[in-house]
Write an enzyme that holds these catalytic residues in place. Structure first.
Site, PDB file in Angstrom:
ATOM      1  CE1 TYR A  33      39.248  42.064  39.543  1.00 47.88           C
ATOM      2  CE2 TYR A  33      39.304  39.711  39.109  1.00 47.88           C
ATOM      3  CZ  TYR A  33      39.950  40.876  39.473  1.00 47.88           C
ATOM      4  OH  TYR A  33      41.285  40.852  39.763  1.00 47.88           O
ATOM      5  NE  ARG A  52      37.320  39.314  47.017  1.00 48.91           N
ATOM      6  CZ  ARG A  52      38.356  38.545  46.701  1.00 48.91           C
ATOM      7  NH1 ARG A  52      39.480  38.620  47.396  1.00 48.91           N
ATOM      8  NH2 ARG A  52      38.295  37.697  45.700  1.00 48.91           N
ATOM      9  NE  ARG A 100      34.495  58.671  27.850  1.00 48.46           N
ATOM     10  CZ  ARG A 100      35.135  59.769  28.255  1.00 48.46           C
ATOM     11  NH1 ARG A 100      34.615  60.964  28.046  1.00 48.46           N
ATOM     12  NH2 ARG A 100      36.297  59.663  28.863  1.00 48.46           N
ATOM     13  CE  LYS A 148      38.850  39.355  42.654  1.00 51.11           C
ATOM     14  NZ  LYS A 148      40.282  39.303  42.447  1.00 51.11           N
ATOM     15  CD  GLU A 180      47.606  43.066  46.688  1.00 49.87           C
ATOM     16  OE1 GLU A 180      46.985  42.062  47.057  1.00 49.87           O
ATOM     17  OE2 GLU A 180      47.068  44.165  46.486  1.00 49.87           O
ATOM     18  CG  LEU A 205      41.698  41.705  46.680  1.00 48.80           C
ATOM     19  CD1 LEU A 205      40.681  42.777  46.325  1.00 48.80           C
ATOM     20  CD2 LEU A 205      41.698  40.615  45.635  1.00 48.80           C
TER      21      LEU A 205
HETATM   22  N1  PLP Z   1      45.710  40.352  45.478  1.00 48.09           N
HETATM   23  C1  PLP Z   1      45.355  40.763  44.250  1.00 48.09           C
HETATM   24  C2  PLP Z   1      45.861  42.070  43.752  1.00 48.09           C
HETATM   25  C3  PLP Z   1      44.521  39.973  43.451  1.00 48.09           C
HETATM   26  O1  PLP Z   1      44.171  40.391  42.216  1.00 48.09           O
HETATM   27  C4  PLP Z   1      44.076  38.711  43.949  1.00 48.09           C
HETATM   28  C5  PLP Z   1      43.205  37.855  43.143  1.00 48.09           C
HETATM   29  O2  PLP Z   1      42.807  38.187  42.057  1.00 48.09           O
HETATM   30  C6  PLP Z   1      44.485  38.318  45.226  1.00 48.09           C
HETATM   31  C7  PLP Z   1      45.296  39.170  45.974  1.00 48.09           C
HETATM   32  C8  PLP Z   1      44.061  37.002  45.812  1.00 48.09           C
HETATM   33  O3  PLP Z   1      42.701  37.026  46.175  1.00 48.09           O
HETATM   34  P1  PLP Z   1      41.856  35.696  46.268  1.00 48.09           P
HETATM   35  O4  PLP Z   1      42.561  34.796  47.230  1.00 48.09           O
HETATM   36  O5  PLP Z   1      40.534  36.135  46.784  1.00 48.09           O
HETATM   37  O6  PLP Z   1      41.806  35.122  44.886  1.00 48.09           O
END
Ligand code: PLP
Length: 285
Positions: A33, A52, A100, A148, A180, A205
């Site tokens: 996503y 991304r 499945r 993501k 994070e 991420l």
């Molecule tokens: N880290 C995680 C785990 C996230 O889910 C997100 C955004 O959903 C981010 C960092 C921040 O990413 P972005 O700046 O691209 O929204």
């Protein structure tokens, strides 16, 4: 008001939107996503989100349902149909519907594509004025956090554990270092004024907002170190903040029960938020 959402080529009222029960996004969280913020009815950092998205799809050997131009047209149509001025557009691609099986289905299985809008104030928010509280929680996620994917149960559980401690969000910790936030990248500012945030790897991420904020910090002659930091360093910080498309630069005023400074958003977080929002408005398409 009922939203118009996009599902596999059609714009439909949200009550009528349908996806197969065999969709691999539903059965296996086999999907990726993106969330793009919208300011003044325009898309912020759209190209970054598309880059991304391609990377996430490639890492999973998943097909891209439509090209960038079509994707942009769908975003714009949803903004118009839902009269979206400020908020987000959520986009999800899954490997599609198939009987499945743990093995991926055949290459000709059409991927599913769903997009919807979320109207929400992003600039004038109580959280940005007052700052948020975070608490440390063990990072129980998988090993490819750089992709993501929609498998978000672990970060949901981490967020709930933080809320149970009276915080607004979790800062997840692995091998004695902060990875994070549950849906954002985490930063501290040391007492000597250096911004510290974890370096890019499979552990976090690769935030689109992170990339923009680090560029703006460097352009403003702020000192930045990209490296893992410990919970102890965080509790000893002068200030802290998180970044995400849905919250921009969000000050953090309390970490695991320890108040930072005077308990108000710090000057560096406030300044970066201002610069980021000004740049986002100027560059939005
Ligand atoms: N880290 C995680 C785990 C996230 O889910 C997100 C955004 O959903 C981010 C960092 C921040 O990413 P972005 O700046 O691209 O929204």
């Amino acid at each position: 008001m009922s939203r118009t959402v996009y599902v596999n080529g059609e714009y439909v009222p949200e009550e009528e939107a349908k996806i197969s029960v065999f969709d691999r996004g539903f059965l296996f969280a086999d999907g990726v996503y993106e969330v793009t913020s919208v300011l003044d009815g325009k898309l912020v950092d759209f190209a970054g989100h598309m880059t991304r998205l391609d990377r996430s799809l490639n890492e999973l050997g998943m097909k891209r349902p439509v090209d960038d131009a079509q994707m942009e047209a769908i975003h714009r149509e949803l903004i118009v149909q839902n009269e979206l001025e400020e908020g987000m557009i959520y986009l999800q691609v899954t490997r599609g519907a198939a009987d499945r099986d743990f093995a991926y289905p055949s290459e000709d299985t059409p991927p599913s594509l769903v997009l919807f809008t979320q109207s929400k104030p992003l600039v004038d928010t109580a959280a940005s004025q007052n700052g948020i509280k975070v608490a440390f929680v063990d990072d129980i996620r998988w090993g490819r956090r750089d992709i993501k994917t929609v498998q978000l149960l672990a970060p949901s559980m981490c967020k709930m554990a933080a809320k149970a401690q009276g915080a607004d969000d979790a800062w997840m910790v692995e091998e004695e270092h902060v990875t994070e936030g549950t849906s954002n990248n985490a930063y501290i500012v040391t007492k000597s004024g250096t911004i510290v945030t974890r370096n890019l790897s499979n552990s976090i991420l690769h935030g689109i907002t992170r990339a923009a904020v680090l560029r703006l910090a460097a352009e403003s002659q702020m000192k930045v170190e990209e490296r893992p930091f410990t919970p102890e360093e965080a509790k000893d910080a002068a200030e802290a903040f998180v970044t995400a498309a849905s919250s921009f630069v969000q000050p953090v005023v309390e970490i695991d029960g320890v108040t930072l400074g005077d308990g108000k958003p710090g000057p560096i977080a406030k300044r970066l938020r201002e610069i980021y929002i000004a740049e986002a408005r100027a560059q939005a398409i």
